[in-house]
Motif scaffolding. Sequence first.
Motif, PDB file in Angstrom:
ATOM      1  N   TRP A  94       0.861  -1.175   0.000  1.00  0.00           N
ATOM      2  CA  TRP A  94       0.000   0.000   0.000  1.00  0.00           C
ATOM      3  C   TRP A  94       0.902   1.232   0.000  1.00  0.00           C
ATOM      4  N   PHE A  95       0.611   2.142  -0.903  1.00  0.00           N
ATOM      5  CA  PHE A  95       1.272   3.433  -0.962  1.00  0.00           C
ATOM      6  C   PHE A  95       0.205   4.515  -0.817  1.00  0.00           C
ATOM      7  N   ARG A  96       0.645   5.736  -0.549  1.00  0.00           N
ATOM      8  CA  ARG A  96      -0.272   6.871  -0.541  1.00  0.00           C
ATOM      9  C   ARG A  96       0.437   8.090  -1.113  1.00  0.00           C
ATOM     10  N   GLN A  97      -0.386   9.010  -1.593  1.00  0.00           N
ATOM     11  CA  GLN A  97       0.186  10.184  -2.235  1.00  0.00           C
ATOM     12  C   GLN A  97      -0.749  11.373  -2.057  1.00  0.00           C
ATOM     13  N   THR A  98      -0.145  12.520  -1.748  1.00  0.00           N
ATOM     14  CA  THR A  98      -0.873  13.785  -1.684  1.00  0.00           C
ATOM     15  C   THR A  98      -0.342  14.690  -2.784  1.00  0.00           C
ATOM     16  N   PRO A  99      -1.130  15.683  -3.194  1.00  0.00           N
ATOM     17  CA  PRO A  99      -0.708  16.555  -4.304  1.00  0.00           C
ATOM     18  C   PRO A  99       0.643  17.204  -4.051  1.00  0.00           C
ATOM     19  N   GLY A 100       1.506  17.137  -5.024  1.00  0.00           N
ATOM     20  CA  GLY A 100       2.806  17.780  -4.937  1.00  0.00           C
ATOM     21  C   GLY A 100       3.862  16.991  -4.195  1.00  0.00           C
ATOM     22  N   LYS A 101       3.489  15.816  -3.697  1.00  0.00           N
ATOM     23  CA  LYS A 101       4.447  15.002  -2.941  1.00  0.00           C
ATOM     24  C   LYS A 101       4.670  13.672  -3.635  1.00  0.00           C
ATOM     25  N   GLU A 102       5.785  13.047  -3.299  1.00  0.00           N
ATOM     26  CA  GLU A 102       6.101  11.737  -3.868  1.00  0.00           C
ATOM     27  C   GLU A 102       5.208  10.659  -3.231  1.00  0.00           C
ATOM     28  N   ARG A 103       5.052   9.590  -3.980  1.00  0.00           N
ATOM     29  CA  ARG A 103       4.287   8.466  -3.461  1.00  0.00           C
ATOM     30  C   ARG A 103       5.051   7.849  -2.287  1.00  0.00           C
TER      31      ARG A 103
END
Length: 127
Positions: free
Chosen positions: A36-45
């Motif tokens: 499981w990965f997560r990502q927010t706008p402007g940031k790396e996964r």
Amino acid sequence: QVHVVESGGGSVQAGGSLRLSCAFSGRAFDNYAMAWFRQTPGKERELVAAINWSGRNIEYTDSVKGRFTASRDNSNTVSLQMNNLKSEDTAVYFCAAAYPSDATIQLLFRPQDYNHWGRGTQVTVSS
């Protein structure tokens, strides 16, 4: 052709819980490491949890230890139980699968190690 499809995202207040699921299909599930990965706008996964082929070897990023529990079962499903959610957990969560090039490799930690991805599911935690 491997396919992974996430489900279970949504909106919850801080302190609440959500359970994400990932359905795997197309190849022998037992041969694949999952994550499981997560990502927010402007940031790396960011890696959330890496799960080996059997589900008996799982590692978590420090920020979710003690709150999130990843698992996999015989129905070709990977799950992520998220408890005591915090606003900083808000992100798009992705399920990923990889066929390790070396049979001795149990866990994979980098996004580039994975070549099968779902479209992601949004998790929003309001404070």
